[in-house]
Design a protein around this motif. Structure first.
Motif, PDB file in Angstrom:
ATOM      1  N   GLN A 273      18.065  45.806  22.608  1.00 30.12           N
ATOM      2  CA  GLN A 273      16.984  44.835  22.668  1.00 30.12           C
ATOM      3  C   GLN A 273      15.684  45.610  22.831  1.00 30.12           C
ATOM      4  O   GLN A 273      15.334  46.056  23.917  1.00 30.12           O
ATOM      5  N   GLU A 275      12.775  44.642  22.888  1.00 34.48           N
ATOM      6  CA  GLU A 275      11.827  44.034  23.822  1.00 34.48           C
ATOM      7  C   GLU A 275      12.088  44.437  25.265  1.00 34.48           C
ATOM      8  O   GLU A 275      11.242  44.234  26.137  1.00 34.48           O
ATOM      9  N   THR A 303      16.634  38.458  17.309  1.00 31.10           N
ATOM     10  CA  THR A 303      15.622  37.614  17.959  1.00 31.10           C
ATOM     11  C   THR A 303      14.217  37.881  17.432  1.00 31.10           C
ATOM     12  O   THR A 303      13.527  36.973  16.981  1.00 31.10           O
ATOM     13  N   SER A 304      13.813  39.139  17.456  1.00 33.94           N
ATOM     14  CA  SER A 304      12.418  39.471  17.173  1.00 33.94           C
ATOM     15  C   SER A 304      12.180  40.055  15.782  1.00 33.94           C
ATOM     16  O   SER A 304      11.027  40.338  15.428  1.00 33.94           O
ATOM     17  N   GLU A 305      13.238  40.226  14.990  1.00 32.53           N
ATOM     18  CA  GLU A 305      13.063  40.822  13.658  1.00 32.53           C
ATOM     19  C   GLU A 305      13.679  39.939  12.560  1.00 32.53           C
ATOM     20  O   GLU A 305      12.968  39.365  11.741  1.00 32.53           O
ATOM     21  N   VAL A 308      12.269  36.286  12.246  1.00 28.13           N
ATOM     22  CA  VAL A 308      10.837  35.969  12.107  1.00 28.13           C
ATOM     23  C   VAL A 308      10.131  36.733  10.989  1.00 28.13           C
ATOM     24  O   VAL A 308       9.064  36.310  10.547  1.00 28.13           O
TER      25      VAL A 308
END
Length: 360
Positions: A273, A275, A303-305, A308
């Motif tokens: 992760q 983040e 989640t973040s890649e 989005v």
């Protein structure tokens, strides 16, 4: 070179023809159906075939197990770790004294190892391994073996609050749980080791458990080093003795635990992760005790890649991560965790398609 051969080269620390990839953690049946070009009726009739066809169409080299839910609208096969299941585990007890009594009645580690029928368990283990590798064909089948080596967490059985209270109020019972988890993990490692010796199991296995939150370990790293690590080290020995490389599943901020895990014999890490500060740039610098390069399965964030970014941005990210890892780690591209319905399929397709264009 087929996918199985490509991944086995990576695991062996050798250079394959191109970037290796892993799949298996698409958790939405309807996504699998779309990727397979089959129908809902096909899925209901034969979930395994639809799931494996989906991954063959994506062109992945191997599967870290795979998810094929009964319910077409379900999107997680690992519900035992969700809040509802853990709360149900907690609700079976009225107070901490009942939890303590429950643990006291559990069999001892010695009894668990003594009653373990290795030959009987191995026959079933081997049959399933051969079955699923045959289904996967030229893809390598690498089912995670959660709990192999040793196990520390018991919140699935007794709930989070009770688990923490046992650690703080009943240290002798926490020690008993660690001993039980160590015995069970050692037994599982013995099964894997036999399969490796017989040439029917890859020389890598994904293990581990969620010991960390996004802020770090849930339990003191010093406590884990003193109490948990001895069981993990013993439990990993059968694997290491036959040259099997244990890869640790890595949710949350695991950085404080990495020295302990490496000392116990962990050879690689899966997930990450970003983040939480756990970046590929830093993970490729890890040096296993064996002298091998660190084995990495990851790090495309769900989640973040992947959820989005645009497909073109995903393609650039795949190349960025390949540039970071190639030459520094034994590397196979994979998602950080399971995918959910909010992840656009075109991003997943772009990820695997771009990986196939990266040659060594």
């Amino acid at each position: 070179m087929n996918g199985k051969q490509r991944l086995e080269m990576v695991i062996a620390g050798k250079t394959p023809d191109r970037l290796a990839t892993l799949g298996g953690w698409i958790s939405c049946p309807r996504d699998l159906i779309k990727l397979s070009n089959l129908t809902e009726e096909d899925y209901i009739r034969d979930r395994d075939n639809v799931a494996i066809t989906a991954y063959k169409n994506l062109g992945v080299d191997g599967l870290l197990g795979y998810i094929a839910n009964d319910d077409l609208d379900s999107f997680s096969d690992w519900d035992w770790v969700n809040e509802k299941k853990i709360q149900e585990a907690s609700n079976q007890f009225n107070n901490i004294e009942q939890v303590a009594e429950y643990i006291e009645k559990m069999p001892s580690a010695e009894e668990i190892e003594e009653k373990f029928n290795f030959e009987e368990e191995y026959a079933e283990f081997k049959a399933n391994l051969i079955k699923y590798q045959n289904l996967c064909g030229d893809m390598l089948y690498l089912e995670p073996r959660w709990g192999a080596g040793a196990r520390c967490t018991w919140y699935q059985e007794i709930g989070f609050e009770n688990w923490f209270l046992i650690i703080g109020l009943y240290p002798h019972l926490f020690s008993k749980l660690l001993e039980i988890g160590g015995a069970e993990g050692y037994n599982t490692s013995r099964l894997i080791a036999r399969a490796v010796e017989e040439g029917i199991h890859s020389k890598a296995v994904l293990i581990g458990e969620d010991l960390c939150t996004q802020r770090g370990p849930m339990v003191s790293p010093e406590l884990l080093k003193n109490k948990f690590a001895p069981h993990l080290k013993r439990g990993l020995k059968p694997l290491l003795d036959v040259g099997c490389r244990p890869v640790w599943h890595s949710d949350g901020d695991i950085r404080p635990l990495i020295p302990m895990l490496i000392d116990c014999g962990i050879e690689g890490f899966q997930g990450f992760q970003r983040e939480c500060g756990v970046t590929l740039e830093n993970m490729v610098k890890i040096k296993p005790k064996s002298g091998n390069k660190v084995l990495i399965f990851g790090p495309m964030a769900v989640t973040s890649e992947l959820t989005v970014l645009s497909p073109s941005e995903i393609r650039k990210l795949v190349r960025k991560y390949a540039d970071i890892a190639i030459g520094k780690a034994d590397f196979a591209l994979f998602t950080s965790n399971t995918t959910t319905p909010d992840l656009p399929l075109e991003n997943l397709i772009a990820m695997y398609d771009e990986a196939k264009k990266i040659y060594y």
